[in-house]
Design a protein around this motif. Structure first.
Motif, PDB file in Angstrom:
ATOM      1  N   PHE A  41       0.863  -1.180   0.000  1.00 56.38           N
ATOM      2  CA  PHE A  41       0.000   0.000   0.000  1.00 56.38           C
ATOM      3  C   PHE A  41       0.900   1.231   0.000  1.00 56.38           C
ATOM      4  N   THR A  42       0.435   2.304  -0.613  1.00 59.33           N
ATOM      5  CA  THR A  42       1.147   3.576  -0.559  1.00 59.33           C
ATOM      6  C   THR A  42       0.324   4.520   0.301  1.00 59.33           C
ATOM      7  N   LEU A  43       0.942   5.044   1.348  1.00 59.67           N
ATOM      8  CA  LEU A  43       0.273   5.945   2.284  1.00 59.67           C
ATOM      9  C   LEU A  43       0.714   7.373   2.002  1.00 59.67           C
ATOM     10  N   ILE A  44      -0.267   8.275   1.904  1.00 61.28           N
ATOM     11  CA  ILE A  44       0.011   9.679   1.599  1.00 61.28           C
ATOM     12  C   ILE A  44      -0.815  10.553   2.531  1.00 61.28           C
ATOM     13  N   PRO A  45      -0.208  11.569   3.170  1.00 56.35           N
ATOM     14  CA  PRO A  45      -1.020  12.532   3.913  1.00 56.35           C
ATOM     15  C   PRO A  45      -1.962  13.237   2.923  1.00 56.35           C
ATOM     16  N   TRP A  46      -3.246  13.361   3.295  1.00 51.67           N
ATOM     17  CA  TRP A  46      -4.237  13.857   2.325  1.00 51.67           C
ATOM     18  C   TRP A  46      -5.262  14.724   3.005  1.00 51.67           C
ATOM     19  N   LEU A  55      -4.296   8.830   3.134  1.00 46.21           N
ATOM     20  CA  LEU A  55      -4.925   8.143   2.010  1.00 46.21           C
ATOM     21  C   LEU A  55      -4.059   6.933   1.690  1.00 46.21           C
ATOM     22  N   ALA A  56      -4.657   5.749   1.733  1.00 49.48           N
ATOM     23  CA  ALA A  56      -3.936   4.501   1.451  1.00 49.48           C
ATOM     24  C   ALA A  56      -4.350   4.002   0.078  1.00 49.48           C
ATOM     25  N   LEU A  57      -3.390   3.949  -0.829  1.00 51.14           N
ATOM     26  CA  LEU A  57      -3.664   3.545  -2.203  1.00 51.14           C
ATOM     27  C   LEU A  57      -3.212   2.111  -2.445  1.00 51.14           C
ATOM     28  N   GLY A  88       7.177  13.191  -1.968  1.00 49.75           N
ATOM     29  CA  GLY A  88       8.058  13.458  -0.839  1.00 49.75           C
ATOM     30  C   GLY A  88       7.505  13.041   0.507  1.00 49.75           C
ATOM     31  N   THR A  89       6.199  12.794   0.581  1.00 51.86           N
ATOM     32  CA  THR A  89       5.590  12.382   1.847  1.00 51.86           C
ATOM     33  C   THR A  89       5.025  10.963   1.809  1.00 51.86           C
ATOM     34  N   ALA A  90       5.002  10.353   0.639  1.00 54.75           N
ATOM     35  CA  ALA A  90       4.426   9.016   0.490  1.00 54.75           C
ATOM     36  C   ALA A  90       5.305   7.966   1.164  1.00 54.75           C
ATOM     37  N   LYS A  97       2.449  -9.722   9.737  1.00 60.11           N
ATOM     38  CA  LYS A  97       1.858 -11.063   9.663  1.00 60.11           C
ATOM     39  C   LYS A  97       0.466 -11.166  10.260  1.00 60.11           C
ATOM     40  N   VAL A  98       0.097 -10.215  11.105  1.00 55.56           N
ATOM     41  CA  VAL A  98      -1.238 -10.278  11.699  1.00 55.56           C
ATOM     42  C   VAL A  98      -2.204  -9.262  11.098  1.00 55.56           C
ATOM     43  N   GLY A  99      -1.772  -8.565  10.051  1.00 52.47           N
ATOM     44  CA  GLY A  99      -2.675  -7.672   9.324  1.00 52.47           C
ATOM     45  C   GLY A  99      -2.662  -6.225   9.761  1.00 52.47           C
ATOM     46  N   ARG A 100      -1.549  -5.792  10.353  1.00 45.59           N
ATOM     47  CA  ARG A 100      -1.443  -4.400  10.773  1.00 45.59           C
ATOM     48  C   ARG A 100      -0.604  -3.605   9.777  1.00 45.59           C
ATOM     49  N   VAL A 101      -0.976  -2.336   9.625  1.00 43.75           N
ATOM     50  CA  VAL A 101      -0.195  -1.419   8.807  1.00 43.75           C
ATOM     51  C   VAL A 101       0.520  -0.464   9.765  1.00 43.75           C
ATOM     52  N   CYS A 102       1.793  -0.229   9.509  1.00 44.58           N
ATOM     53  CA  CYS A 102       2.578   0.678  10.348  1.00 44.58           C
ATOM     54  C   CYS A 102       2.512   2.084   9.750  1.00 44.58           C
TER      55      CYS A 102
END
Length: 146
Positions: A41-46, A55-57, A88-90, A97-102
């Motif tokens: 996933f790509t995370l971007i402040p939005w 925003l998670a793409l 620059g912020t992405a 393994k347990v389904g968490r995004v950092c």
């Protein structure tokens, strides 16, 4: 399970609130989790200029956005500023393994995400909000007039 971020499998629907642990991780709903452990996933402040959430793409949506960015003129300074703000912020992330995004300290602190985060599905992308900010957002009737 999410396969390729498409809506054929139901897509990223609904919303839920989960705790954010000390390592800045938040659990994704099981229905949103990709079956491929290497899915990114790509995370971007939005929104870009005044971020209120992440925003998670999916890879497909990131590829689409990056393709649009590549069409920007190299001499257009406004386009360069937008490109810097997004790229620059992405952050690219895989689920653990347990389904968490950092979220990482920078995203979490920049957006004020506290002990709880609300995840909001948007079909082929999702948002991560500080839980009280999401509640305030949905309770603001003027949000649709902006």
């Amino acid at each position: 399970m999410l396969d390729g971020g498409d809506s054929e499998n139901g897509g990223l629907l609904g919303n839920c609130t989960h705790g954010v642990d000390a390592s800045h991780r938040v659990m994704l709903p099981i229905e949103w989790r990709p079956s491929d452990p290497d899915y990114v996933f790509t995370l971007i402040p939005w929104p870009v200029w005044k971020p209120t959430h992440v925003l998670a793409l999916t890879p497909e949506r990131w590829k689409e956005l990056a393709g649009r960015i590549r069409t920007f003129s190299l001499v257009d300074e406004a386009a360069a500023e937008l490109e810097r703000a997004i790229a620059g912020t992405a952050q690219r992330v895989r689920l653990d393994k347990v389904g968490r995004v950092c979220l990482g300290e920078s995203l979490r602190s920049a957006l004020g995400i506290g002990k709880e985060a609300t995840l909001v599905g948007r079909v082929d992308k999702f948002e991560i909000w500080n839980a009280p900010d999401w509640t305030a957002h949905v309770n603001n009737p003027s949000r649709l007039n902006q």
